[in-house]
Design an enzyme around this catalytic site. Structure first.
Site, PDB file in Angstrom:
ATOM      1  N   GLN A  40     -14.764  -2.483   1.586  1.00  0.00           N
ATOM      2  CA  GLN A  40     -16.178  -2.129   2.444  1.00  0.00           C
ATOM      3  C   GLN A  40     -15.483  -0.911   3.109  1.00  0.00           C
ATOM      4  O   GLN A  40     -14.190  -0.558   3.489  1.00  0.00           O
ATOM      5  CB  GLN A  40     -15.888  -3.451   3.523  1.00  0.00           C
ATOM      6  CG  GLN A  40     -16.995  -3.163   4.393  1.00  0.00           C
ATOM      7  CD  GLN A  40     -17.209  -4.535   4.802  1.00  0.00           C
ATOM      8  OE1 GLN A  40     -18.175  -5.430   5.054  1.00  0.00           O
ATOM      9  NE2 GLN A  40     -16.718  -5.300   6.332  1.00  0.00           N
ATOM     10  N   ARG A  43     -16.278   6.119   7.191  1.00  0.00           N
ATOM     11  CA  ARG A  43     -15.559   7.164   6.555  1.00  0.00           C
ATOM     12  C   ARG A  43     -14.789   7.278   4.945  1.00  0.00           C
ATOM     13  O   ARG A  43     -14.355   7.118   4.264  1.00  0.00           O
ATOM     14  CB  ARG A  43     -13.749   6.199   6.774  1.00  0.00           C
ATOM     15  CG  ARG A  43     -13.649   6.511   8.253  1.00  0.00           C
ATOM     16  CD  ARG A  43     -12.391   5.430   8.611  1.00  0.00           C
ATOM     17  NE  ARG A  43     -11.934   3.879   8.298  1.00  0.00           N
ATOM     18  CZ  ARG A  43     -11.188   3.103   8.811  1.00  0.00           C
ATOM     19  NH1 ARG A  43     -10.780   3.688  10.071  1.00  0.00           N
ATOM     20  NH2 ARG A  43     -11.111   2.347   8.704  1.00  0.00           N
ATOM     21  N   ASN A  87     -21.691   0.081   4.255  1.00  0.00           N
ATOM     22  CA  ASN A  87     -22.400  -0.864   5.187  1.00  0.00           C
ATOM     23  C   ASN A  87     -22.260   0.730   6.384  1.00  0.00           C
ATOM     24  O   ASN A  87     -22.481   0.940   7.605  1.00  0.00           O
ATOM     25  CB  ASN A  87     -20.811  -1.008   6.645  1.00  0.00           C
ATOM     26  CG  ASN A  87     -20.345  -2.654   6.353  1.00  0.00           C
ATOM     27  OD1 ASN A  87     -21.568  -3.489   5.861  1.00  0.00           O
ATOM     28  ND2 ASN A  87     -19.511  -3.256   6.855  1.00  0.00           N
ATOM     29  N   ASN A 111     -24.646  -3.483   8.971  1.00  0.00           N
ATOM     30  CA  ASN A 111     -23.686  -3.663   9.208  1.00  0.00           C
ATOM     31  C   ASN A 111     -22.249  -4.812   9.670  1.00  0.00           C
ATOM     32  O   ASN A 111     -22.166  -4.669  10.813  1.00  0.00           O
ATOM     33  CB  ASN A 111     -23.060  -2.473  10.310  1.00  0.00           C
ATOM     34  CG  ASN A 111     -21.419  -1.067  10.342  1.00  0.00           C
ATOM     35  OD1 ASN A 111     -20.772  -1.782   9.933  1.00  0.00           O
ATOM     36  ND2 ASN A 111     -21.774  -1.420  11.374  1.00  0.00           N
ATOM     37  N   ASP A 133      -8.272  -2.365   2.788  1.00  0.00           N
ATOM     38  CA  ASP A 133      -9.445  -1.847   4.060  1.00  0.00           C
ATOM     39  C   ASP A 133      -9.355  -0.388   3.260  1.00  0.00           C
ATOM     40  O   ASP A 133      -8.543   0.277   2.953  1.00  0.00           O
ATOM     41  CB  ASP A 133      -8.645  -1.366   5.008  1.00  0.00           C
ATOM     42  CG  ASP A 133      -8.939  -3.012   6.043  1.00  0.00           C
ATOM     43  OD1 ASP A 133      -7.530  -3.468   6.219  1.00  0.00           O
ATOM     44  OD2 ASP A 133      -9.934  -3.852   5.576  1.00  0.00           O
ATOM     45  N   ASP A 136      -8.877   2.387   4.389  1.00  0.00           N
ATOM     46  CA  ASP A 136      -7.925   3.430   4.778  1.00  0.00           C
ATOM     47  C   ASP A 136      -6.521   2.902   4.971  1.00  0.00           C
ATOM     48  O   ASP A 136      -5.277   3.774   5.714  1.00  0.00           O
ATOM     49  CB  ASP A 136      -8.397   3.679   6.723  1.00  0.00           C
ATOM     50  CG  ASP A 136      -7.985   2.002   7.225  1.00  0.00           C
ATOM     51  OD1 ASP A 136      -7.296   1.793   9.058  1.00  0.00           O
ATOM     52  OD2 ASP A 136      -7.630   0.985   6.976  1.00  0.00           O
ATOM     53  N   ASP A 162     -12.500 -12.155  10.425  1.00  0.00           N
ATOM     54  CA  ASP A 162     -13.120 -12.373   9.285  1.00  0.00           C
ATOM     55  C   ASP A 162     -11.983 -13.245   7.662  1.00  0.00           C
ATOM     56  O   ASP A 162     -11.592 -13.848   7.536  1.00  0.00           O
ATOM     57  CB  ASP A 162     -14.031 -11.193   8.554  1.00  0.00           C
ATOM     58  CG  ASP A 162     -13.301  -9.892   8.649  1.00  0.00           C
ATOM     59  OD1 ASP A 162     -13.181  -9.858   6.598  1.00  0.00           O
ATOM     60  OD2 ASP A 162     -11.799  -9.690   9.154  1.00  0.00           O
ATOM     61  N   ASP A 163     -10.568 -12.241   8.658  1.00  0.00           N
ATOM     62  CA  ASP A 163      -9.388 -12.694   7.574  1.00  0.00           C
ATOM     63  C   ASP A 163      -8.685 -13.488   8.079  1.00  0.00           C
ATOM     64  O   ASP A 163      -8.288 -14.249   7.849  1.00  0.00           O
ATOM     65  CB  ASP A 163      -8.745 -11.314   7.992  1.00  0.00           C
ATOM     66  CG  ASP A 163      -7.728 -10.612   9.444  1.00  0.00           C
ATOM     67  OD1 ASP A 163      -7.649  -9.713   9.510  1.00  0.00           O
ATOM     68  OD2 ASP A 163      -8.541 -10.973  10.104  1.00  0.00           O
ATOM     69  N   ARG A 217      -8.571 -11.177  18.931  1.00  0.00           N
ATOM     70  CA  ARG A 217      -8.114 -12.566  17.727  1.00  0.00           C
ATOM     71  C   ARG A 217      -8.010 -13.619  18.196  1.00  0.00           C
ATOM     72  O   ARG A 217      -7.505 -14.760  17.007  1.00  0.00           O
ATOM     73  CB  ARG A 217      -6.859 -11.684  16.535  1.00  0.00           C
ATOM     74  CG  ARG A 217      -7.537 -10.531  16.289  1.00  0.00           C
ATOM     75  CD  ARG A 217      -7.112  -9.279  15.435  1.00  0.00           C
ATOM     76  NE  ARG A 217      -6.411  -9.115  14.228  1.00  0.00           N
ATOM     77  CZ  ARG A 217      -6.820  -9.485  12.812  1.00  0.00           C
ATOM     78  NH1 ARG A 217      -8.581  -9.725  13.180  1.00  0.00           N
ATOM     79  NH2 ARG A 217      -6.334  -9.891  12.018  1.00  0.00           N
TER      80      ARG A 217
END
Lengths: 330, 330
Positions: A70, A74, A99, A128, A149, A151, A243-244, A292
């Site tokens: 996703q 970037r 997104n 998004n 991810d 990055d 989400d993780d 979190r």
């Protein structure tokens, strides 16, 4: 009459032989039919609950994985990473979850720089959302997903090894980033990493989650995720986070075991600082970690209990990168 | 007659009642007997073929293990190690296999230095055989065995962790010493460690055996071992070696998977040089390694094929001894 009598045995024997062989053939066919009917049904779309059970299906769909990445704001990092990941062994296809709402994908540029080792699909999103990457994409053909991810750079060696580990633990999230929750006397949970107190089960530390931003997991869990209560989706949309954590709750609930298997990465890098976009990722928000912990407690409400389980298994690759890495430096 | 008549109903009713209750009782007994006969037999000596399936039996027999230590001509090391191992967490009992034929065991001295944390049984042998330690000892009550050579010291931390790993992989040999075989173009196999060429399955090295001289395995495998072909027992007797290689063949054949799971030890020591006996162990014999290659090829004949499988999974304990040991020093 004598003549007939002499021939009769021959014909009689012939007929008997014919009947005899016919009976044998029919019996054999019946036996074969019965055996075929008794053969177990080997077609299995469900999550395997045995370790490492090779199925008689398309070799490539079983022995390869789909990368789902996703991306938001970037694109330079995305393209740098795509050049790296497109050549990972056993990769079947790449799905880029776009997104950047209203912005054109780099598909034209991508195609002009072909050919590429595998197909890359750009999935344009309308909103998004963090959980866009957890849709059950129709382009998915493999049992395994690699989620990264946009990055994070993990070496091909690490990915090849972790994929082989996932194949031995297909119902788990097999990845490179371990996290844990701890419970407190008040009953309120907190989220963190090794800086948090050990949960207190013997020596050393424990982890209860493996983050999906650098992990392999079974594509069946996407369908499971879509079927979760509305409250869970709302939580992820509200926080644009977690989400993780939610996926770890889902997997732990499903298996009754620790959700993740941690593979210690040899070479994992965060490329955030390398971006020209100036965008530095959600986890830099001040409230990120507090959010979190908040999510952990909300998920315990949604699941009516704490399904996460602890593990202290850390897996490394025998003899790599150092051929004597199983020996200690004493 | 009237008198008799009046009494009659009572006696008749009495008899009927008696018959009625008798019938009820007999029916109840039959039902109970039938139920008892239908109850599944929960006594299970077979190898579990599911991972981590808790059974409704004695807690201690499931959650503890028996140490089996064979000893020859190194009683000083034996006693030093017994002092260490007798206090390992989850230890149920120690069985010392006494290969010092004709010599008194140290049982008297052991008892005079009691009490001890666990029972220790000295099994006097009649012949000095390497495979004495693989008998199905009647004193064995646990599903798990820890087998240790009488010159090997492994820390309690390593053993506690490895036992927890065994509980997650109960059909495997979970231990600290990995070895491998390699095949050659001639079809002749060779035995060795990391100094041998990699088997060539991707990066890094592979192991195909975990030696039983420092490992956990399921006690059911002892019974399996006793049932192996006579040629296998003869091979071990002929070489006074290779019982561990044979066990790996047995386990690999049984499971169809790699026989062992390697746990990287933090603290494992060989105490050979510390003995006063001057006896320095079988592996110092000039022919030791050649014998082991010889055994691999003989076992392939006996098993009519090569059942050993390769693995490159190396397991360590998360957060121990260093609480950030999952991070790389970059």
């Amino acid at each position: 009459r004598y003549f007939h009598f002499c021939k009769l045995p021959g014909r009689v024997m012939g007929i008997r032989l014919l009947r005899f062989t016919s009976v044998i053939i029919i019996v054999l066919l019946l036996v074969a039919g019965a055996l075929t009917a008794l053969l177990p049904n080997i077609k299995d779309d469900k999550l395997p609950n045995l370790r490492r059970e090779p199925k008689p299906q398309s070799q490539s769909a079983l022995d390869s994985f789909t990368l789902i990445m996703q991306t938001y704001n970037r694109t330079d990092l995305l393209l740098k990473l795509l050049n790296h990941y497109q050549a990972i062994p056993n990769l079947h296809k790449v799905i880029v979850v776009w997104n950047n709402i209203g912005e054109k994908t780099p598909e034209e540029m991508w195609n002009s720089l072909g050919p590429h080792p595998v197909p890359v699909v750009f999935k344009v999103q309308s909103v998004n959302r963090m959980r866009n990457r957890l849709q059950n994409f129709p382009e998915l053909e493999t049992k395994a997903i690699l989620m990264m991810d946009d990055d994070t750079l993990v070496s091909a060696h690490d990915l090849a090894f972790a994929f082989s580990v996932w194949q031995q633990f297909p119902e788990h999230i097999v990845g490179f980033v371990p996290r844990k929750h701890i419970s407190t006397p008040s009953g309120v949970y907190s989220y963190g990493s090794f800086e948090l107190q050990n949960p207190g089960f013997g020596n050393g530390d424990q982890y209860s989650m493996v983050l999906i931003g650098a992990a392999f997991f079974h594509s069946g869990y996407l369908e499971d995720f879509q079927r979760q209560p509305e409250a869970l989706h709302a939580l992820i949309d509200e926080t644009q986070n977690c989400d993780d954590i939610a996926m770890n709750f889902l997997v732990a609930k499903h298996t009754g075991k620790p959700s993740g298997v941690f593979v210690k990465p040899v070479d994992i890098r965060n490329l955030e600082k390398d971006t020209n976009s100036g965008y530095s990722g959600m986890w830099h928000r001040a409230e990120h970690l507090l959010q979190r912990s908040y999510c952990v407690n909300k998920l315990v409400n949604i699941y009516d209990g704490m399904p996460l389980k602890y593990s202290n298994i850390m897996i490394s690759q025998f003899g790599f990168p150092n051929y004597a890495n199983h020996k200690n430096k004493m």
